[in-house]
Design an enzyme around this catalytic site. Structure first.
Site, PDB file in Angstrom:
ATOM      1  N   TYR A 200    -102.220  41.521  -2.299  1.00 36.23           N
ATOM      2  CA  TYR A 200    -102.890  42.017  -3.503  1.00 36.23           C
ATOM      3  C   TYR A 200    -104.332  42.396  -3.170  1.00 36.23           C
ATOM      4  O   TYR A 200    -104.819  43.460  -3.567  1.00 36.23           O
ATOM      5  CB  TYR A 200    -102.860  40.944  -4.588  1.00 36.23           C
ATOM      6  CG  TYR A 200    -103.534  41.354  -5.881  1.00 36.23           C
ATOM      7  CD1 TYR A 200    -102.935  42.275  -6.732  1.00 36.23           C
ATOM      8  CD2 TYR A 200    -104.772  40.814  -6.253  1.00 36.23           C
ATOM      9  CE1 TYR A 200    -103.539  42.660  -7.920  1.00 36.23           C
ATOM     10  CE2 TYR A 200    -105.389  41.194  -7.426  1.00 36.23           C
ATOM     11  CZ  TYR A 200    -104.770  42.102  -8.262  1.00 36.23           C
ATOM     12  OH  TYR A 200    -105.392  42.487  -9.434  1.00 36.23           O
ATOM     13  N   LYS A 204    -106.283  46.156  -3.285  1.00 32.50           N
ATOM     14  CA  LYS A 204    -107.504  46.424  -4.044  1.00 32.50           C
ATOM     15  C   LYS A 204    -108.623  46.931  -3.135  1.00 32.50           C
ATOM     16  O   LYS A 204    -109.419  47.776  -3.535  1.00 32.50           O
ATOM     17  CB  LYS A 204    -107.941  45.168  -4.807  1.00 32.50           C
ATOM     18  CG  LYS A 204    -106.991  44.786  -5.942  1.00 32.50           C
ATOM     19  CD  LYS A 204    -106.856  45.908  -6.952  1.00 32.50           C
ATOM     20  CE  LYS A 204    -105.981  45.518  -8.131  1.00 32.50           C
ATOM     21  NZ  LYS A 204    -105.885  46.598  -9.142  1.00 32.50           N
TER      22      LYS A 204
END
Length: 221
Positions: A200, A204
């Site tokens: 994750y 980002k």
């Protein structure tokens, strides 16, 4: 003197915690701490397209922007939930003029290109003024050594590849009009590594890198 010092300590502690809260809510970016509330005239009658609008931050943004008089396009995979959000909106153009545009960021370039073309034509005479990239995919926390290829692909297909494709198809319309804005909902995970969030966080970081670079290439002010 002791009471005075204690009072000064607690005041200093309060100010530190307040600034820390402001920094966290600004996603760890000092440039956002000083931003003022948005003005109605910057939003009223503008076309705002929100992905991930069926719940969470996307739903809250839809409600706030509707009150500011925006013309909204709401996207997510769950059309029923989008209709629920739409029914709760109150504003100059809401709920009757709010448009629902179901969207799956993993559906491929042809589908995303068609979605952009539709969004650009939904409101006659107006293209998309603000594209809010809010949709995101996050699996339960997993060690960086235990993530699977499927998990990596599932995260990057939504958080990076789909978002970038949607942007690439929309930018030419904005450049032709000479105006348009992208608002990207990133995460502190895109600035500071956190255990259990390797993939994750990587998605980002990738998103931040892409949009910072895009801004340097096409921003006009």
């Amino acid at each position: 003197m002791g009471i005075l010092l204690s009072l000064l300590f607690f005041i200093s502690l309060f100010l530190f915690l307040f600034l820390l809260f402001k920094l966290v809510t600004a996603d760890g970016d000092f440039t956002l701490v000083s931003k003022k509330h948005v003005k109605r005239e910057e939003i009223e009658d503008k076309v705002v397209w929100i992905t991930g609008a069926s719940r969470g931050i996307g739903e809250i943004l839809a409600k706030q922007l509707a009150r500011l008089g925006a013309k909204l396009i709401l996207s997510a995979r769950n059309e029923a939930e989008l209709e629920r959000v739409k029914s709760q909106l109150i504003g100059k153009h809401a709920p009757d003029e709010v448009k629902i545009l179901p969207l799956d960021l993993t559906s491929g370039e042809d589908s995303l290109k068609a979605a952009v073309e539709k969004a650009e034509s939904i409101f006659p005479g107006s293209g998309v003024d603000y594209m809010i990239h809010n949709a995101a995919f996050e699996r339960p926390k997993t060690s960086a050594l235990d993530v699977t290829e499927d998990s990596v692909k599932a995260t990057f297909n939504v958080n990076v590849l789909g978002t970038i494709s949607l942007t690439r198809f929309l930018v030419p319309f904005m450049l032709k009009r000479g105006k348009g804005h992208f608002v990207v909902m990133s995460s502190a995970a895109g600035k500071t590594p956190a255990p259990g969030q390797a993939i994750y966080s990587a998605s980002k970081y990738a998103l931040n890198g892409y949009f910072h670079t895009l801004r340097s290439e096409v921003a006009q002010g």
